[in-house]
Design an enzyme around this catalytic site. Structure first.
Site, PDB file in Angstrom:
ATOM      1  N   ASP A 186       3.701  -2.758  -3.602  1.00 40.04           N
ATOM      2  CA  ASP A 186       4.465  -1.619  -3.694  1.00 40.04           C
ATOM      3  C   ASP A 186       6.076  -1.833  -3.802  1.00 40.04           C
ATOM      4  OD1 ASP A 186       4.642   1.687  -1.700  1.00 40.04           O
ATOM      5  OD2 ASP A 186       5.509   0.876  -3.722  1.00 40.04           O
TER       6      ASP A 186
ATOM      7  N   LYS B  21       0.038  11.798  -2.840  1.00 37.47           N
ATOM      8  CA  LYS B  21       0.499  12.200  -1.579  1.00 37.47           C
ATOM      9  C   LYS B  21       0.750  13.538  -1.526  1.00 37.47           C
ATOM     10  CE  LYS B  21       3.224   7.996  -0.851  1.00 37.47           C
ATOM     11  NZ  LYS B  21       4.435   7.234  -0.769  1.00 37.47           N
TER      12      LYS B  21
ATOM     13  N   GLU C 281       2.776  -1.032  -7.611  1.00 38.25           N
ATOM     14  CA  GLU C 281       2.910   0.476  -7.344  1.00 38.25           C
ATOM     15  C   GLU C 281       4.598   0.655  -7.667  1.00 38.25           C
ATOM     16  OE1 GLU C 281       1.828   1.781  -3.654  1.00 38.25           O
ATOM     17  OE2 GLU C 281       2.490   3.883  -4.049  1.00 38.25           O
TER      18      GLU C 281
HETATM   19  O1  LIG Z   1       0.348   3.839   5.765  1.00 36.25           O
HETATM   20  C1  LIG Z   1       1.142   4.855   5.884  1.00 36.25           C
HETATM   21  O2  LIG Z   1       0.999   5.917   6.032  1.00 36.25           O
HETATM   22  C2  LIG Z   1       2.356   4.273   4.976  1.00 36.25           C
HETATM   23  C3  LIG Z   1       2.009   4.011   3.717  1.00 36.25           C
HETATM   24  C4  LIG Z   1       3.231   3.564   2.957  1.00 36.25           C
HETATM   25  O3  LIG Z   1       3.535   2.207   2.630  1.00 36.25           O
HETATM   26  N1  LIG Z   1       4.120   4.404   2.681  1.00 36.25           N
HETATM   27  C5  LIG Z   1       5.444   4.249   2.147  1.00 36.25           C
HETATM   28  C6  LIG Z   1       5.344   4.286   0.516  1.00 36.25           C
HETATM   29  O4  LIG Z   1       6.123   4.006  -0.154  1.00 36.25           O
HETATM   30  O5  LIG Z   1       4.284   4.789   0.103  1.00 36.25           O
HETATM   31  C7  LIG Z   1       6.417   5.119   2.613  1.00 36.25           C
HETATM   32  C8  LIG Z   1       6.680   5.354   4.084  1.00 36.25           C
HETATM   33  C9  LIG Z   1       7.524   6.221   4.634  1.00 36.25           C
HETATM   34  C10 LIG Z   1       8.124   6.650   4.049  1.00 36.25           C
HETATM   35  C11 LIG Z   1       8.188   6.701   2.571  1.00 36.25           C
HETATM   36  C12 LIG Z   1       7.438   6.079   1.769  1.00 36.25           C
END
Ligand SMILES: O=C(O)CCC(=O)N[C@@H](C(=O)O)c1ccccc1
Length: 369
Positions: A189, A263, A214
């Site tokens: 990601d 999300k 990603e």
């Molecule tokens: O496990 C989790 O809830 C976080 C997964 C994750 O990596 N979230 C990232 C993303 O870019 O998807 C993120 C976290 C916090 C805020 C924004 C994005």
């Protein structure tokens, strides 16, 4: 549903360990919770906006103000209300999807708790469990990364997602492959950290058998992702770009992605998230449930969504202890074989533990119609 009052509560929860992505390093969560109190039940929702506008334009303080000053007044003015009417009532307010999602979800939770209907059933979930994957922070050095990944695999996580950025991409991915073998489900990601000129560099990731890459490019560069998909063999998955079912349709039609991370907060709520799911299913595009470091309040709701039939790839819904020593709710736990049970109670199926909530509360305000 007659709303008697809405509580906006700010909660500060420390993270068990720093979480570093290409756009920020987080050590605690500054969370806005929305509690809708009706004559029959009360509903909870977690706004997924983070403290600073670095993942998207929304941020916790801003979402708090938008909910209080622009969204709730529209809800209070409605002569009758149910969850399906929230989005149309809030539509005149442009954007602020994470703020809108929190308001809609709290109304939906109250409504479903009053009716005794689980959110999973309301959304059309067919599964009883969700495959749990884990999102892995960027580290200062590869040995720390490998120790973290070893711990997650021992815990039973079914899929590893590595955060990457320029300077931390090929080497960590190669090291994980070399140490843990080719059978580990692995994806990366980038959170928009690359540009179109990085296409050849990103194509080097094709050597590692990744499930997907990603959001390599900027949220708005849909054509760039389609161009990248002609150079990079690894499937492109979008996150930040997919802000609605319409955006999902446009991205898929343009060839910008062949996988979508859903999300609910990013797209304006669980009802729109179901529409994104359906648009992707109609186009033969698999989806998976992303995460925003939610507490058990958001995680429980995401589990309900993750049970829908086109959620065929492992999720980012990890156990509570991935991020928190003490979750707001009873801990969400994973089975040895890396799955998490979808809550079966009415609505989101959980509520905050009062003592924990009181301890972590920074501020609270109650607004009435
Ligand atoms: O496990 C989790 O809830 C976080 C997964 C994750 O990596 N979230 C990232 C993303 O870019 O998807 C993120 C976290 C916090 C805020 C924004 C994005």
């Amino acid at each position: 549903t007659n709303i008697e009052a809405v509580e906006l509560r700010r909660v500060a929860i420390p993270l068990a360990s720093p979480f570093r992505t290409s756009f920020s390093t987080q050590t605690e969560r500054d969370v806005l919770l929305v509690r809708v109190i009706t004559d029959q039940a009360e509903g909870w929702a977690e706004c997924v906006a983070i403290a600073d506008p670095l993942y998207s334009s929304e941020f916790t303080d801003g979402a708090h103000r938008i909910v209080a000053d622009h969204l709730l007044p529209r809800l209070f003015a409605a002569d009758r209300l149910n969850a399906d009417l929230v989005a149309p009532l809030l539509e005149p307010v442009r954007g602020h999807r994470m703020a809108k999602a929190a308001v809609e979800t709290a109304v939906l939770d109250a409504q479903l708790k009053a009716a005794g209907v689980p959110l999973s059933r309301h959304l059309g979930a067919t599964a009883t469990h969700v495959d749990s994957g884990v999102s892995v922070s960027i580290y200062d050095a590869v040995p720390e990364l490998l120790d973290a990944v070893a711990g997650y695999l021992d815990a039973g996580y079914r899929r590893i997602k590595l955060k990457i950025e320029p300077g931390w991409d090929i080497e960590p991915v190669a090291a994980v492959r070399e140490r843990f073998g080719d059978d580990v489900l692995l994806q990366v990601d980038a959170n928009s950290a690359y540009t179109r000129s990085d296409a050849r560099h990103l194509a080097r990731l094709d050597a590692f058998g990744l499930l997907l890459i990603e959001q390599p490019l900027d949220e708005e560069d849909i054509a760039g992702h389609a161009e990248l998909a002609r150079v990079v063999r690894t499937p492109i998955c979008l996150d930040e770009s997919v802000v609605s079912a319409q955006a999902a349709y446009e991205a898929i039609r343009t060839g910008a992605c062949t996988i979508v991370n859903i999300k609910p907060g990013r797209v304006g709520g669980y009802l729109e998230a179901r529409r994104v799911h359906d648009v992707c299913a109609a186009a033969g595009i698999p989806v998976w449930a992303g995460g925003m470091l939610e507490t058990g309040i958001g995680r429980a709701a995401n589990l309900a969504l993750g049970g829908l039939p086109n959620f065929t790839l492992p999720s980012d819904i990890s156990a509570s202890d991935r991020y928190f020593k003490q979750d707001l709710t009873e801990p969400i736990t994973m089975t040895e074989d890396g799955r998490i049970e979808i809550p079966t109670g009415p609505g989101i199926g959980v509520a905050p533990i009062p003592e924990v909530l009181a301890e972590l509360t920074v501020s609270t305000e109650v607004l009435k119609p």
